[in-house]
Design an enzyme around this catalytic site. Structure first.
Site, PDB file in Angstrom:
ATOM      1  CG  HIS A 466      -1.834   1.238   1.406  1.00 13.62           C
ATOM      2  ND1 HIS A 466      -3.207   0.993   1.205  1.00 13.62           N
ATOM      3  CD2 HIS A 466      -1.503   2.207   1.835  1.00 13.62           C
ATOM      4  CE1 HIS A 466      -3.659   2.113   1.203  1.00 13.62           C
ATOM      5  NE2 HIS A 466      -2.841   3.331   1.560  1.00 13.62           N
ATOM      6  CD  GLU A 467       1.634   3.778   3.726  1.00  7.07           C
ATOM      7  OE1 GLU A 467       1.666   4.795   2.949  1.00  7.07           O
ATOM      8  OE2 GLU A 467       0.273   3.507   4.159  1.00  7.07           O
ATOM      9  CG  HIS A 470       0.289   6.166  -0.683  1.00 15.77           C
ATOM     10  ND1 HIS A 470      -0.646   6.905  -1.419  1.00 15.77           N
ATOM     11  CD2 HIS A 470      -0.373   5.883   0.366  1.00 15.77           C
ATOM     12  CE1 HIS A 470      -1.905   6.866  -0.786  1.00 15.77           C
ATOM     13  NE2 HIS A 470      -1.508   6.056   0.138  1.00 15.77           N
ATOM     14  CG  HIS A 473       0.765   9.123  -7.113  1.00 17.23           C
ATOM     15  ND1 HIS A 473      -0.579   9.403  -6.551  1.00 17.23           N
ATOM     16  CD2 HIS A 473       0.731   9.816  -8.344  1.00 17.23           C
ATOM     17  CE1 HIS A 473      -1.494   9.835  -7.430  1.00 17.23           C
ATOM     18  NE2 HIS A 473      -0.664  10.099  -8.404  1.00 17.23           N
TER      19      HIS A 473
END
Length: 675
Positions: A466-467, A470, A473
């Site tokens: 999940h992290e 990010h 991105h």
């Protein structure tokens, strides 16, 4: 005094010179960099030439770059490696930065120039990114009070300063409460059911405190296994209450008064700016657009999820009845959910942990990024770090340096709980040079102990993915202006890449590539991998209701500020429809709800579920065409690299060919579930 924060960093990639930074450098650096940034603004305002996109909008976008970098260093340290001195500095510099921001946004002559460019620049004279920057800059001024009268501007400035102080204090109180609590246990029988590896962790914690026996804390890697495995119901109740009483004890770290003050200040701010409430102010700039749409979205999901959730809880009650428990409580949930999960799928987190060595999981994440997006990660030892446990990686794309990555994985007293991605500097382009991003991933996983490496629960595996979503991105950012780069997107769009990456954790072939026993080298069996994949929707009804409760509570705080008096009563009323267990009068969520009172999720917590619709729909596209499909991966890479340069719905439609469908999420969550 020589101050490294005020000089050009003589480091590789101009990375943060942590080895030379001392606490006493920050305050004078902030004061000087604010002065320099104000001079840059003055130069824009005093420029005698006619206002143009280049000499106003673009100049503004690039202004204060060193202040941004130092702010990034300082506030990241305040989250990951804080101490009393840093927290004290934070209380002093936060108002300084807020006042500086207000000076810019309420500078009448500057706004006059911005408005002149906005009113007089034909759209055909700008490319898409320039047009977006112009629109966002103009709206930013208006939303910061540029059209207000002088008295209202001063009131707004005071509100913003107070909010920065109170939000910071909220987080410091939660951290203090988390660090203050520990439960010392000398009788091993009290910890019956807790796996050996967790007991070793509790024993190590006790030794660090010069105590015999075991110590349980409220840090995530300590608290969660206790709630999941401890057969001692009274101990589970005690630890659960301690966790639920963080900043809810009428002591010096109590956050109830702060909540009322923060909510009232936000409401006052919204009304000064012409909005009915703070949620309306926030959501105007989100994909959702309005509180009514968010309410409808949450209620639609609530109606779908509730029957599944209630059946799930009934199943847990049947299990608990066999243990003589007449009324299941919230502190029983994790224990009986784990029992049921083991029965249904024969999956035990502690049994699986040896197969999820942190280094191997990270290698899998890096490998996935290479397969999908062509990125190569190389560990480096010549980048300065703020803590010995931090590791650094150079990232390359087509053999060219693309980004710098810091990883920080283990809990310590100066680090707040949870997991997050952040950046030390954003990607942007200026004068033909591409300034590469410096990205950080911070988690709180179990530390290595002796010969045992850091081993992750499967939930922690998904947390890392999940992290890292990010992080991608930020890493893949390819924009001209820093304020449109990477994660600088609409808040309810920002969780798409993170939640999208989690999907790969449940793909059997991919999971098999890294689920290897750290001692024997044995690959996790096909049977276990299939069970992990099948268990993806386990307790999905409960989890959905829990998230909806957070979202509805957040929305209520920011639409009903006038009704917030007694925090516990307000919280109970607003979450009643989503509660699956009796409310505990001794605990409250709100006083430690840092996402909305310290972080950036005010009136935006719904975005986790909103982004689930996006990620379910996006991954469905891959599933239909191959989860490593290179053409679709390139389109997703384009979506990530575009940052905030394109309206998110248009960006998504360019990737998918249509708007996201809520049916994709419902199908994934409940379509094949057998309760």
């Amino acid at each position: 005094m020589k101050n490294p924060l005020l000089e050009t960093f003589q480091t590789k990639y101009n990375s943060a010179p942590f080895d030379f930074i001392k606490e006493e450098h920050f305050q004078p650096a902030f004061e000087e960099l604010v002065r320099q940034a104000e001079a840059e603004i003055d130069a824009i305002v005093e420029n005698p030439e006619a206002p143009t996109f280049e000499n106003v909008i673009e100049a503004l976008a690039y202004s204060g770059s060193q202040l941004d970098i130092v702010s990034g260093i300082f506030f990241n340290l305040n989250s990951a490696e804080t101490n009393d001195e840093i927290q004290k500095i934070a209380q002093e510099v936060s108002p300084l930065l807020t006042e500086f921001s207000s000076k810019i946004s309420q500078n009448e002559e500057l706004f006059r120039k911005v408005k002149a460019v906005y009113d007089n620049t034909p759209s055909e004279n700008l490319n898409g990114e320039q047009q977006m920057l112009l629109n966002e800059t103009y709206k930013g001024f208006v939303r910061s009070g540029a059209l207000l009268g002088e008295d209202e501007k001063n009131t707004l400035k005071d509100i913003n300063i107070e909010l920065s102080k109170k939000s910071l204090q909220f987080g410091q109180n939660v951290l203090a409460e988390t660090n203050a609590y520990f439960r010392h246990i000398t009788n091993r029988e009290e910890l019956a059911g807790v796996p050996e590896a967790i007991l070793a962790q509790y024993e190590a914690e006790a030794k660090e405190r010069n105590l015999d026996g075991y110590v349980v804390t409220l840090q995530f890697p300590s608290f969660v296994p206790l709630m999941k495995y401890a057969e001692n119901r009274e101990l589970r109740r005690e630890i659960s209450i301690a966790n639920g009483q963080k900043s809810f004890k009428n002591n010096e770290f109590d956050n109830q008064k702060l909540i009322r003050e923060i909510v009232q200040l936000k409401d006052e701010k919204a009304k000064i700016l012409g909005y009915t409430n703070y949620a309306q102010f926030v959501l105007e700039e989100r994909m959702a657009k309005a509180p009514e749409k968010v309410e409808t979205f949450l209620q639609e999901l609530l109606a779908k999820a509730q029957p599944y959730a209630e059946k799930e809880i009934e199943t847990l009650k049947e299990l608990a009845t066999k243990d003589g428990i007449d009324e299941l409580q919230s502190y029983d949930h994790a224990f009986y959910a784990e029992k049921l999960r083991k029965q249904k799928f024969d999956i035990d987190d502690e049994e699986l942990k040896p197969y999820f060595q942190l280094d191997k999981v990270q290698d899998a994440v890096f490998g996935l990024a290479k397969r999908l997006f062509g990125l190569k990660f190389v560990e480096t030892t010549d980048i300065q770090k703020y803590h010995p446990e931090v590791k650094t990686y150079e990232i390359f794309e087509d053999d060219a340096f693309k980004a710098l990555l810091y990883t920080d994985y283990f809990p310590r007293a100066g680090k707040r709980a949870g997991a997050w991605m952040t950046s030390y500097r954003s990607q942007f382009k200026k004068h033909g040079a591409d300034h590469c991003p410096h990205i950080s991933v911070v988690c709180n996983f179990s530390k290595p102990m002796g010969d045992m490496p850091s081993l992750l629960t499967f939930q922690e595996v998904t947390t890392l993915f999940h992290e890292f979503g990010h992080a991608l991105h930020g890493i893949l950012a390819d924009t001209t202006y820093p304020n449109l780069s990477g994660t600088s997107v609409k808040w309810d769009f920002v969780e798409l890449p993170s939640q999208f990456m989690e999907n790969y954790c449940y793909e059997p072939d991919f999971l098999k590539s890294f689920a290897v026993h750290y001692q024997t080298g044995e690959v996790l069996s096909d049977e276990k991998i299939e069970k992990i994949s099948s268990s993806k929707n386990f307790m999905e009804g409960y989890q959905t209701m829990r998230q909806l409760g957070f979202g509805l509570l957040d929305l209520a705080y920011h639409t009903k500020a006038a009704n917030v008096d007694d925090i516990k009563t307000f919280e109970t009323q607003e979450t009643e429809a989503t509660n699956l267990y009796p409310a505990n009068p001794e605990t409250a969520l709100s006083p430690s709800f840092s996402h909305i009172f310290q972080g950036g999720y005010s009136a935006g917590y719904y975005s986790y579920k909103w982004a689930e619709v996006l990620d379910a729909d996006a991954f469905q596209y891959f599933k239909e065409n191959g989860i490593f499909n290179p053409d679709i991966a390139q389109k997703f890479k384009k979506l990530l690299s575009s940052g905030g340069t394109v309206d998110p719905m248009e960006l998504y439609k360019s990737f998918r060919g249509s708007e996201p469908k809520i049916e994709s999420l419902l199908k994934r969550a409940f379509g094949d579930q057998q309760i």
